[in-house]
Design a protein around this motif. Structure first.
Motif, short mmCIF file in Angstrom:
data_model
loop_
_atom_site.label_atom_id
_atom_site.label_comp_id
_atom_site.label_asym_id
_atom_site.label_seq_id
_atom_site.Cartn_x
_atom_site.Cartn_y
_atom_site.Cartn_z
N GLU A 200 37.55 -6.27 56.90
CA GLU A 200 38.52 -7.11 57.59
C GLU A 200 38.16 -8.60 57.45
O GLU A 200 39.03 -9.43 57.16
CB GLU A 200 38.61 -6.73 59.06
N ARG A 203 38.75 -9.73 53.88
CA ARG A 203 40.20 -9.83 53.62
C ARG A 203 40.75 -11.16 54.13
O ARG A 203 41.50 -11.84 53.45
CB ARG A 203 40.93 -8.64 54.28
N GLU A 207 42.11 -14.06 51.54
CA GLU A 207 43.52 -14.44 51.57
C GLU A 207 43.74 -15.83 52.17
O GLU A 207 44.89 -16.26 52.33
CB GLU A 207 44.32 -13.37 52.33
N PRO A 256 42.74 -3.22 56.25
CA PRO A 256 42.69 -3.59 54.83
C PRO A 256 42.32 -2.39 53.97
O PRO A 256 41.49 -1.56 54.37
CB PRO A 256 41.61 -4.67 54.78
N SER A 262 35.48 -7.98 46.27
CA SER A 262 35.99 -9.11 47.05
C SER A 262 35.83 -10.37 46.21
O SER A 262 34.71 -10.69 45.79
CB SER A 262 35.22 -9.27 48.36
#
Length: 316
Positions: A200, A203, A207, A256, A262
């Motif tokens: 999480e 993510r 983003e 997610p 990542s």
């Protein structure tokens, strides 16, 4: 089943610390690593950790000295395990490496020895020789184990019940908090929760929603106090289960998906920012030495642990 002599196989991040834990618990400890360099660095790391415990008042100077005297170091795995009642496996999380180590343990350790794997995610039982299955188990620790008390204990398909009972009694006697599973749950509880939190957090950074600093501020000032005092499930009771149900029914949150990578981690690692030991990760640690930063962390954890112990004593 008496456990008096422990062999720790692997002297890296967890192994050297587990040698100290078992020595402080009264065990004679033989610490082995296949890398002479890693083994040579272990005594200084163990002494530094024990000094931090003394400075924090967690152990006495005399108890720390006695513990250090209980630890011997050897480049020979056969010598390490020859008289062991308990063999703690703390080598790298690679199945091929663990299989080789287990075969050597099987060859040289006494038949009565308990084999306890510190594995975080791998299932070690298919890697352990058949003759050792009844005396093999998982004893998974969290870093730094000389401060963090949780120990995940899990049996394999053929583990004798008295093995788990013995390990539970041993670590309870150390003042630790062993948690017994009736089977291997991959990642146990704490690691599964940490993995979900990692996904999480990454993510949100990947983003571009928030920064690493934003996440840590939210955790430190919004979550940590309540979780430390209540845990999570009791926190839900205090919030009210109706509220939890409404949050789920609202459907506004989607976990997610694990994309197996990542961009943020890839970028940082490519830049050499791999964490405290490298001097930078999500944060820049400047000229501070890694040893000083770990010592500062440990002292803060010990102060927090003492305060939480006082609070637990107030529970009714």
């Amino acid at each position: 089943m008496r456990i008096e002599q422990t062999a720790v196989i692997g002297a890296g991040t967890m192994g050297h610390a587990l040698a100290l834990v078992h020595a402080l618990g009264g065990q004679r400890v033989s610490l082995h690593d296949s890398s002479p360099e890693v083994l040579r660095s272990a005594p200084a790391l163990i002494e530094a950790a024990s000094a931090t415990l003394v400075d924090a008042g967690a152990v006495s100077a005399s108890d720390a000295r006695t513990a250090l005297e209980r630890i011997t170091y050897t480049e020979s795995l056969p010598d390490a395990v020859r008289d062991a009642d308990l063999v703690v496996e703390a080598v790298v999380e690679k199945a091929d490496v663990k299989r080789i180590v287990y075969d050597e343990i099987d060859r040289y350790a006494p038949g009565y020895a308990v084999i306890a794997s510190n594995t975080s995610y791998l299932d070690p039982f298919p890697l352990i020789p058949a003759a050792r299955q009844s005396r093999a188990a998982i004893a998974h620790w969290y870093t730094p184990p000389y401060i963090i008390d949780l120990v995940d204990l899990a049996p394999g398909p053929e583990t004798a019940p008295e093995v788990i009972e013995t390990l539970h009694a041993l670590y309870k006697g150390f003042g630790k908090a062993p948690l017994v599973f009736d089977r291997l749950v991959p990642g146990y509880i704490a690691n599964r929760l940490q993995q979900a939190l990692n996904l999480e957090c990454l993510r949100m950074i990947d983003e571009g929603w928030v920064s690493a600093e934003d996440i840590d501020q939210s955790i430190r000032h919004g979550l940590v106090h309540r979780l430390a005092v209540l845990g999570h499930m009791k926190k839900l009771d205090f919030t009210g289960l109706e509220m939890a149900r409404l949050g789920i029914e609202g459907g506004t949150y989607e976990p997610p998906a694990n994309m197996l990578q990542s961009p943020t981690l890839d970028r940082l690692i490519a830049a050499g920012r791999t964490g405290v030991r490298a001097g930078a990760g999500f944060y820049d640690y400047g000229d501070a030495s890694a040893d000083a930063l770990f010592r500062e962390r440990d002292l803060k954890l010990l102060r927090l642990k003492a305060q939480l112990k006082d609070l637990e004593g107030e529970d009714t």
